[in-house]
Scaffold this active site. Structure first.
Site, PDB file in Angstrom:
ATOM      1  N   ASP A  18      43.769  43.965  42.991  1.00 30.39           N
ATOM      2  CA  ASP A  18      43.439  42.746  43.079  1.00 30.39           C
ATOM      3  C   ASP A  18      42.070  41.981  42.808  1.00 30.39           C
ATOM      4  O   ASP A  18      41.030  43.090  43.274  1.00 30.39           O
ATOM      5  CB  ASP A  18      43.954  42.197  44.711  1.00 30.39           C
ATOM      6  CG  ASP A  18      43.688  40.553  44.637  1.00 30.39           C
ATOM      7  OD1 ASP A  18      44.639  39.886  44.385  1.00 30.39           O
ATOM      8  OD2 ASP A  18      42.671  40.153  45.394  1.00 30.39           O
ATOM      9  N   ASN A  31      36.642  31.276  40.369  1.00 32.60           N
ATOM     10  CA  ASN A  31      37.443  30.433  39.561  1.00 32.60           C
ATOM     11  C   ASN A  31      36.919  28.850  39.595  1.00 32.60           C
ATOM     12  O   ASN A  31      36.811  27.943  38.801  1.00 32.60           O
ATOM     13  CB  ASN A  31      38.771  30.515  39.680  1.00 32.60           C
ATOM     14  CG  ASN A  31      39.814  30.222  38.496  1.00 32.60           C
ATOM     15  OD1 ASN A  31      39.085  30.334  37.234  1.00 32.60           O
ATOM     16  ND2 ASN A  31      40.793  29.768  38.705  1.00 32.60           N
ATOM     17  N   ASP A  87      40.059  32.360  33.229  1.00 32.00           N
ATOM     18  CA  ASP A  87      40.926  32.799  32.282  1.00 32.00           C
ATOM     19  C   ASP A  87      40.207  33.919  31.284  1.00 32.00           C
ATOM     20  O   ASP A  87      41.029  35.114  31.251  1.00 32.00           O
ATOM     21  CB  ASP A  87      41.574  31.870  31.335  1.00 32.00           C
ATOM     22  CG  ASP A  87      42.469  30.897  32.050  1.00 32.00           C
ATOM     23  OD1 ASP A  87      42.960  31.203  33.169  1.00 32.00           O
ATOM     24  OD2 ASP A  87      42.728  29.740  31.511  1.00 32.00           O
ATOM     25  N   ASP A  93      45.739  36.628  40.098  1.00 31.61           N
ATOM     26  CA  ASP A  93      44.555  37.463  39.998  1.00 31.61           C
ATOM     27  C   ASP A  93      45.146  38.935  40.465  1.00 31.61           C
ATOM     28  O   ASP A  93      44.121  40.003  40.760  1.00 31.61           O
ATOM     29  CB  ASP A  93      43.325  37.222  40.658  1.00 31.61           C
ATOM     30  CG  ASP A  93      43.841  36.963  42.318  1.00 31.61           C
ATOM     31  OD1 ASP A  93      44.835  37.159  42.766  1.00 31.61           O
ATOM     32  OD2 ASP A  93      42.777  36.804  42.914  1.00 31.61           O
TER      33      ASP A  93
END
Length: 284
Positions: free
Chosen positions: A143, A151, A160, A187
């Site tokens: 993770d 983000n 991305d 993620d």
């Protein structure tokens, strides 16, 4: 008789004259018999001309009809052949599209890795193999630490790009060590390893953590100042466990404990039906 030949001669069969020639000849003969009567002779000649014209047209039409029927037959055969080829081509295209859709349904569109469906399918398949052979099976869950904050701060486009970079990093490691890798969530990434010792699994997980940090993707508001990952892994022998989901849940538990312990670390457990799962931790 001496010197006589035994050869026999026969005339070739006579072909019947066309109907138009015979009728015309008859009418012409009738016309000549009326030579002393010009009107009747003219009428007979006209009749002969009409009959000849009709028979000529009729013969021509018969030829045209035969040509049309022949052309129709050829066209029908050609169309049937074309229809067969088109049907085969359409079937092939349908198969290719089906395979493409199936591949896309099992692939993560952003990273190009397998998706969670493929990971679950691979885990189920490898679980059966490991159970049958009596060898261990492992799951690693990765993770990205504080990815939502990253983000939201830098935007989804950069987010991305980060996901793609991390995915490529993990995939490169698993390509060397062997195993199955997939993007398991937003993620989160998953790895399935078959027939590896707990020590080897811990080594692979530690390599993933270290390589991602070495990417030096700059972040703000974190202790390291760069992007890191937390990793949880679990290993078991399927012969002594109830299901593959149990193994995956154990890896998820280790991942949550790694995040709770401060992130950027690896926690691993070896499951046993007889004893509690010992936990190993690797931190920077």
């Amino acid at each position: 008789m001496p010197g006589s030949s035994n050869k026999t001669y026969s005339r070739p069969p006579l072909r019947p004259r066309p109907l138009s020639s015979r009728v015309t000849a008859v009418l012409a003969s009738v016309a000549r018999s009326f030579s002393k009567h010009p009107v009747l002779a003219a009428m007979a000649g006209a009749a002969a001309a009409l009959v000849f014209a009709f028979l000529t047209v009729e013969s021509t039409l018969r030829g045209v009809t035969n040509a049309i029927l022949t052309g129709y037959a050829i066209t029908t055969v050609a169309l049937a052949a074309a229809a067969t080829l088109l049907s085969r081509f359409a079937h092939r295209e349908e198969l290719l599209n089906h395979r493409k859709l199936r591949r896309l349904s099992r692939t993560d569109a952003l990273t190009g890795l397998a998706n969670w469906k493929s990971l679950d399918a691979a885990l189920t398949a490898k679980w059966g193999i490991a159970r049958r052979k009596g060898v261990p099976l492992s799951v690693i869950l990765v993770d990205i630490d504080h990815f939502k904050r990253f983000n939201d701060t830098l935007g989804h486009e950069i987010g991305d790009d980060v996901l793609i970079t991390v995915a490529n990093c993990i995939a490169a490691i698993i390509a060397v060590t062997g195993g199955f890798v997939a993007r398991y969530g937003g993620d989160e990434f998953g790895v399935v390893l078959g027939n590896r010792s707990p020590e080897k699994v811990l080594s692979v997980a530690s390599t993933i953590r270290r390589r991602v940090q070495d990417l030096q993707i700059q972040t703000h508001g974190t202790r390291q100042g760069c992007l890191t990952v937390s990793v949880g892994c679990a290993t078991c022998e399927p012969l002594h466990m109830s299901s593959a989901d149990e193994l995956k849940e154990a890896a998820d538990l280790q991942l949550n404990e790694a995040k709770a312990a401060g992130r950027n670390r690896v926690r691993a457990a070896t499951l046993s039906a007889d004893a509690p799962a010992p936990t190993l931790e690797v931190s920077p």
